[in-house]
Design an enzyme around this catalytic site. Structure first.
Site, PDB file in Angstrom:
ATOM      1  N   SER A  82       0.844  -1.203   0.000  1.00  0.00           N
ATOM      2  CA  SER A  82       0.000   0.000   0.000  1.00  0.00           C
ATOM      3  C   SER A  82       0.874   1.245   0.000  1.00  0.00           C
ATOM      4  O   SER A  82       2.011   1.221   0.479  1.00  0.00           O
ATOM      5  CB  SER A  82      -0.887   0.029   1.248  1.00  0.00           C
ATOM      6  OG  SER A  82      -1.682  -1.127   1.324  1.00  0.00           O
TER       7      SER A  82
HETATM    8  N1  SAH Z   1      -0.587  -4.785   4.253  1.00  0.00           N
HETATM    9  C1  SAH Z   1       0.102  -5.091   3.020  1.00  0.00           C
HETATM   10  C2  SAH Z   1      -0.769  -4.796   1.818  1.00  0.00           C
HETATM   11  C3  SAH Z   1      -0.684  -5.893   0.824  1.00  0.00           C
HETATM   12  S1  SAH Z   1      -1.911  -5.894  -0.446  1.00  0.00           S
HETATM   13  C4  SAH Z   1       1.454  -4.389   2.957  1.00  0.00           C
HETATM   14  O1  SAH Z   1       1.752  -3.594   3.864  1.00  0.00           O
HETATM   15  O2  SAH Z   1       2.235  -4.644   2.039  1.00  0.00           O
HETATM   16  C5  SAH Z   1      -3.167  -6.901   0.271  1.00  0.00           C
HETATM   17  C6  SAH Z   1      -2.829  -8.329   0.577  1.00  0.00           C
HETATM   18  O3  SAH Z   1      -4.033  -8.950   1.030  1.00  0.00           O
HETATM   19  C7  SAH Z   1      -2.347  -9.170  -0.603  1.00  0.00           C
HETATM   20  O4  SAH Z   1      -1.093  -9.721  -0.297  1.00  0.00           O
HETATM   21  C8  SAH Z   1      -3.417 -10.243  -0.765  1.00  0.00           C
HETATM   22  O5  SAH Z   1      -2.906 -11.503  -1.167  1.00  0.00           O
HETATM   23  C9  SAH Z   1      -4.001 -10.303   0.637  1.00  0.00           C
HETATM   24  N2  SAH Z   1      -5.376 -10.831   0.745  1.00  0.00           N
HETATM   25  C10 SAH Z   1      -6.444 -10.596  -0.059  1.00  0.00           C
HETATM   26  N3  SAH Z   1      -7.524 -11.263   0.373  1.00  0.00           N
HETATM   27  C11 SAH Z   1      -7.125 -11.959   1.497  1.00  0.00           C
HETATM   28  C12 SAH Z   1      -7.792 -12.870   2.381  1.00  0.00           C
HETATM   29  N4  SAH Z   1      -9.063 -13.216   2.243  1.00  0.00           N
HETATM   30  N5  SAH Z   1      -7.072 -13.372   3.417  1.00  0.00           N
HETATM   31  C13 SAH Z   1      -5.752 -13.047   3.592  1.00  0.00           C
HETATM   32  N6  SAH Z   1      -5.085 -12.214   2.778  1.00  0.00           N
HETATM   33  C14 SAH Z   1      -5.757 -11.670   1.734  1.00  0.00           C
END
Ligand code: SAH
Length: 233
Positions: A82
């Site tokens: 993000s």
């Molecule tokens: N907090 C992260 C943001 C990553 S983007 C950072 O600081 O980099 C969001 C992430 O959510 C992705 O890696 C995606 O695979 C994960 N995601 C999406 N749906 C999900 C679910 N149902 N359970 C766990 N992870 C999920």
């Protein structure tokens, strides 16, 4: 007080990447924090945490030059880290207190988890992409984050074995608020979740009692989608 997390300053990670926090990085980070302040982030503890965590550790080497720009970047598996403003915005809404038990859905790069840990939270972070789960678990261990626990799971059911949580943050755009997440909040707890299809409205939901919740609808964001089930390598 945040320094201890980064005692390992010259580490090899995955045999290729050198985790080195130079004066140049520190200067860029200072400017990133000033830009966040200009955009309206006022919480000094959150700004200090963002000044302490080297964001370039959480990116692929190819993006290192750009690590302190207010932009999301690819982290593999079609996912993104993000942008700093979004991380700061969600973290402010969570109002982290020392010792808070926090659930994060969407570990991704681990950057948001690191910010929460630096603020004193005990973090339980869940990721549905196996590749990202292994990679990020290893990175957070290498960096010495002992208060972050990683789980390979579909986060739509929360993490009942570790509930209740003082705070829950979802870092992917969910079509609806998953009921289990509300149920796993402690009384007085806060859930921060972006909800919507192509554009998401940031919601902050407070649990007032066993049966009552208070909902605030805030700004619009664009997140990668919240998906059900897990994805293996
Ligand atoms: N907090 C992260 C943001 C990553 S983007 C950072 O600081 O980099 C969001 C992430 O959510 C992705 O890696 C995606 O695979 C994960 N995601 C999406 N749906 C999900 C679910 N149902 N359970 C766990 N992870 C999920």
């Amino acid at each position: 007080m945040f320094k201890t997390y980064f005692r390992a300053l010259n580490l090899y990670f995955n045999q290729e990447k050198i985790l080195q926090d130079t004066y140049r990085h520190k200067g860029q980070r200072k400017r990133m924090v000033e830009a966040l302040r200009q955009r309206g982030i006022q919480d000094e503890a959150v700004l200090a945490a963002m000044a302490a965590v080297p964001r370039h550790f959480f990116l692929e080497k190819a993006f290192e030059e750009h690590a302190y720009e207010d932009k999301p970047f690819p982290i593999g598996c079609e996912q993104t880290i993000s942008q700093p403003f979004t991380v700061a915005y969600q973290t402010v809404l969570l109002d982290i207190k020392n010792g808070d038990q926090v659930l994060e859905i969407g570990t991704g790069s681990g950057y948001q988890a690191a910010i929460l840990a630096v603020l004193g939270a005990k973090v339980f972070t869940v990721e549905r992409q196996e590749t990202l789960y292994f990679q990020t678990k290893k990175l957070l261990e290498t960096l010495g984050f002992k208060t972050v626990k990683c789980f390979f799971k579909d986060g739509s059911k929360g993490l009942p074995e570790k509930a209740p949580f003082d705070k829950i943050v979802v870092t992917a755009g969910a079509p609806v608020v998953p009921e289990p997440l509300k149920e796993q909040l402690a009384i007085g707890g806060i859930l921060v979740i972006p909800v919507g299809e192509s554009v998401q409205k940031m919601l902050r939901i407070k649990r007032i009692s066993a049966i009552e919740y208070q909902e605030e609808r805030l700004h619009d964001f664009r997140f990668v989608p919240f998906l059900e089930g897990v994805e293996r390598k």
